[in-house]
Design a protein around this motif. Structure first.
Motif, PDB file in Angstrom:
ATOM      1  N   ALA A   1      33.951  40.079  43.692  1.00  0.00           N
ATOM      2  CA  ALA A   1      34.704  38.878  43.331  1.00  0.00           C
ATOM      3  C   ALA A   1      33.897  37.601  43.531  1.00  0.00           C
ATOM      4  O   ALA A   1      34.069  36.630  42.789  1.00  0.00           O
ATOM      5  N   ASP A   2      33.002  37.599  44.510  1.00  0.00           N
ATOM      6  CA  ASP A   2      32.218  36.390  44.779  1.00  0.00           C
ATOM      7  C   ASP A   2      31.265  36.066  43.636  1.00  0.00           C
ATOM      8  O   ASP A   2      30.811  34.934  43.502  1.00  0.00           O
ATOM      9  N   TYR A   3      30.975  37.048  42.797  1.00  0.00           N
ATOM     10  CA  TYR A   3      30.019  36.863  41.699  1.00  0.00           C
ATOM     11  C   TYR A   3      30.705  36.810  40.337  1.00  0.00           C
ATOM     12  O   TYR A   3      30.038  36.699  39.313  1.00  0.00           O
ATOM     13  N   GLU A   4      32.034  36.906  40.329  1.00  0.00           N
ATOM     14  CA  GLU A   4      32.769  36.997  39.068  1.00  0.00           C
ATOM     15  C   GLU A   4      33.743  35.832  38.922  1.00  0.00           C
ATOM     16  O   GLU A   4      34.215  35.269  39.902  1.00  0.00           O
ATOM     17  N   LEU A   5      34.069  35.518  37.679  1.00  0.00           N
ATOM     18  CA  LEU A   5      35.019  34.444  37.384  1.00  0.00           C
ATOM     19  C   LEU A   5      36.298  34.989  36.764  1.00  0.00           C
ATOM     20  O   LEU A   5      37.081  34.247  36.188  1.00  0.00           O
ATOM     21  N   THR A   6      36.491  36.289  36.877  1.00  0.00           N
ATOM     22  CA  THR A   6      37.671  36.908  36.272  1.00  0.00           C
ATOM     23  C   THR A   6      38.915  36.650  37.112  1.00  0.00           C
ATOM     24  O   THR A   6      38.855  36.462  38.321  1.00  0.00           O
ATOM     25  N   ASN A   7      40.046  36.649  36.438  1.00  0.00           N
ATOM     26  CA  ASN A   7      41.343  36.473  37.080  1.00  0.00           C
ATOM     27  C   ASN A   7      42.281  37.477  36.440  1.00  0.00           C
ATOM     28  O   ASN A   7      42.814  37.246  35.356  1.00  0.00           O
ATOM     29  N   ASP A   8      42.453  38.612  37.086  1.00  0.00           N
ATOM     30  CA  ASP A   8      43.216  39.715  36.508  1.00  0.00           C
ATOM     31  C   ASP A   8      44.705  39.571  36.806  1.00  0.00           C
ATOM     32  O   ASP A   8      45.121  38.879  37.733  1.00  0.00           O
TER      33      ASP A   8
END
Length: 667
Positions: A223-230
């Motif tokens: 999550a620290d490297y991603e910008l996704t919001n599931d």
């Protein structure tokens, strides 16, 4: 032009009341809203009002120099829960709708927010920032003295950073608190933490049967490297969590249909990075399928019109009709926003759109009526009742006395055709006291984002410059929202290219078509991306005699590592990050062209801006000063990237005064 009214001033910020959060009462005969203003102590205060639809005036439900917002009605309409900082920290308060004092519900150490009732009225779901070992049953709000002691203690301790996302412009430096969902039982007066883990959980909706909760989060180990919001579904009985989307992306504003069988949700899958149009998805909980309702549209869903007088949040949709066959939402199109309707077969209909800024709405399912919040270039905003087949009926006249006292310029819309045959929309304000045959200085305003949009909304800064005697031009060059996917994506990897040419074409158009503009007295200003573009412009042409750059980017090489978004935004917008092509980033950097700058430049920057950190302004100032250029640097204490919109009122006024001072000196 007869001067029957006085000119607007920087201090008039304190006289404008801003409305937000319209919400029907349960019976549909009245509605509530939030009114925000700046009080005599130069502080923001927001209070909740109630207005009967048949009455001309509202009744305050809350009083005092506090911020009260996020009101939610109980299912029977007899009680409301809302968020207030009257105790010193944002907490939840409850009161009866027939009168009486509000009672404090939460005393959480770091506050509570975003309350929602369960359908049976027995529970209130809300969000709270919690440490991993916090016990929701024994939360205690800190006193003013305890807060001060904690702040002083932190100031004497080193900050240990081990994550990529360790700061944000809105919150400053992060610690290990995470946003969790909490349930409060009114019968038992007890709290239950619904989510746990080292992740932020954002509440979306509760199912009609009260058994499931929708929330968004990134629960990935990366999550620290991603910008996704599931999008996730939480079963309140089994505590089972189910992920609803298959492809990663960004999801928000998810709501259950009245039957609970479907979910409407806004989002996208980053097909064009940060320039991707928002889509409307329908999740079918029985089949597990997801349908993109907006697949054939070239329309930006949501409100992307920017201004400096829109305090507070309001509903943008999606909102379901009573029968679950239609969905209502706000969308941005060609400099204005409107209220739209779509059925489940993707048949789109405009319910209301009239060259204005619809900034929020409330829908009453039983009566099929809407309360719509509307701002225009000549009105900061009022509420209107909308019924199908009927004319809008104005409900509020909030700033009537102010508008009767002050002259407000009406913009003239224009369209510029570029050399490559793109159409650029813009608006021009004539100066206060305009006289035919007289020449006036000119200021070009450039918006930020870059994927935002100027439009048919009230903008105090624009009106102020017109009041000071300037012709004001503001446009939406390629990269702006509201003109389709190709248009908003067109500035990526081309900063300072065609977007720069669009702006210069607009200036040329104004000079060719408005003889009252003095071509020898041209000024330019903008903030964020608009600040970058101001820096770029003065490094590539000397036609402007004065420039004011605000919260700007000057060096993409350092921006990559110092901005709270630099590590991904640089790649998104320029096509490369620091390690891939530093030369390319330097070519995009206005600092590279500092030797070319002959325009007197004023640099305005907030000390605590983590979006475009103040070192961006520092580098530009020192370079220009070292080169013996005409430059000045104004640093605003404790101000972040939002200074011009929601910053300290005194600093907002000071900022405007500095802009006017600089243009007066050089234009």
């Amino acid at each position: 032009m007869k001067k029957s009214k006085r000119a607007i001033t920087p201090e008039d910020l304190t006289k404008i009341e801003v409305l937000s959060e319209p919400q029907f009462t349960k019976d549909g005969t009245s509605y509530t809203f939030v009114s925000t203003k700046i009080n005599e102590n130069n502080e923001y205060e927001a209070n909740i009002h109630l207005q009967q639809l048949h009455e001309e005036k509202s009744t305050p439900w809350t009083y005092g120099k506090y911020n009260n917002s996020n009101l939610s009605f109980s299912p029977d309409g007899r009680q409301v829960v809302f968020q207030s900082n009257r105790s010193g920290t944002p907490q939840l308060w409850i009161m009866h709708t027939n009168g009486g004092e509000a009672r404090q519900l939460t005393t959480f150490k770091h506050g509570a927010s975003n309350p929602h009732w369960s359908p049976d009225g027995k529970y209130i779901i809300f969000t709270a920032s919690l440490h991993e070992d916090d016990d929701v049953a024994s939360q205690k709000e800190l006193s003013k003295e305890e807060k001060q002691q904690l702040t002083e203690a932190k100031s004497q301790e080193p900050l240990v950073v081990s994550t990529l996302k360790y700061k944000s412009d809105a919150e400053g430096f992060h610690d290990d608190k995470k946003t969790q969902l909490v349930s409060y039982s009114l019968e038992g007066n007890t709290f239950t933490q619904l989510t746990k883990g080292d992740y932020h959980h954002l509440f979306q909706d509760i199912s009609p049967n009260g058994k499931q909760i929708l929330f968004t989060a990134n629960l990935s180990d990366n999550a620290d490297y991603e910008l996704t919001n599931d999008l996730y579904l939480l079963d309140l009985h089994s505590n089972e969590i189910k992920k609803l989307n298959e492809r990663s992306g960004y999801h928000q504003r998810a709501v259950f249909s009245p039957s609970g069988e479907k979910i409407a949700c806004l989002g996208h899958e980053y097909d064009y990075a940060g320039a991707t149009l928002t889509e409307l998805y329908i999740f079918d909980l029985q089949s597990g399928e997801r349908l993109c309702i907006s697949n054939e549209w070239d329309l930006q869903l949501g409100d992307y019109i920017i201004g400096d007088m829109r305090l507070g949040a309001s509903e943008n949709g999606p909102v379901w009709s009573k029968d679950g066959e239609k969905i209502f939402f706000i969308a941005t199109d060609r400099g204005s926003t409107g209220l739209y309707q779509v059925d489940l077969e993707s048949n789109l209909e405009i319910l209301h759109k009239n060259d204005s800024h619809v900034f929020g709405f409330s829908y009453h399912k039983e009566t099929d009526k809407f309360i719509i919040g509307i701002s225009s270039p000549t009105n900061p905003g009022d509420f209107y009742l909308f019924e199908r087949g009927s004319e809008l009926r104005q409900l509020t006249t909030t700033n009537k006395e102010f508008l009767q006292e002050v002259f407000i310029a009406t913009p003239e819309e224009l369209e510029v055709t570029t050399e490559d045959d793109w159409k650029i929309q813009g608006w021009l304000l004539k100066p206060y006291g305009f006289e035919e045959g007289k020449k006036y200085p000119f200021v070009l305003e450039i918006h930020g984002g870059p994927h935002m949009s100027y439009g048919q909304s009230f903008f105090h800064e624009m009106q102020l410059l017109a009041a000071k005697g300037y012709v004001v031009l503001y446009t939406n060059p390629r990269g702006s929202h509201g003109y389709g996917q190709e248009f908003v994506n067109a500035c990526r990897s081309d900063y300072g290219g065609k977007d720069y040419e669009d702006l210069m074409a607009a200036v040329d158009y104004a000079l060719d078509n408005y003889s009252f503009i003095d071509e020898d007295r041209l000024g330019v200003t903008g903030g964020s991306y608009g600040g970058f573009m101001t820096n770029w412009i003065v490094g590539h042409t000397n036609r402007f005699k004065a420039a004011v750059t605000q919260r700007s980017i000057s060096n993409w090489l350092s921006f990559y590592g110092v901005s709270d978004i630099g590590y991904f935004f640089t790649k998104w917008e320029l096509g490369h990050n620091l390690m891939e092509d530093p030369k390319k980033l330097w070519d995009f950097s206005p600092l590279k062209y500092a030797e070319n700058i002959e325009t007197p430049l004023l640099i305005l920057h907030g000390e605590k801006d983590f979006r475009c950190p103040i070192e961006q302004g520092e580098q530009l100032f020192i370079t220009l000063k070292h080169l013996r250029k005409e430059v000045e640097f104004v640093r605003f204490p404790d101000a972040n990237h939002e200074l011009s919109r929601s910053g300290n009122p005194k600093l907002r006024i000071a900022r405007l005064e500095h802009i006017c001072r600089w243009f007066e000196k050089y234009l």
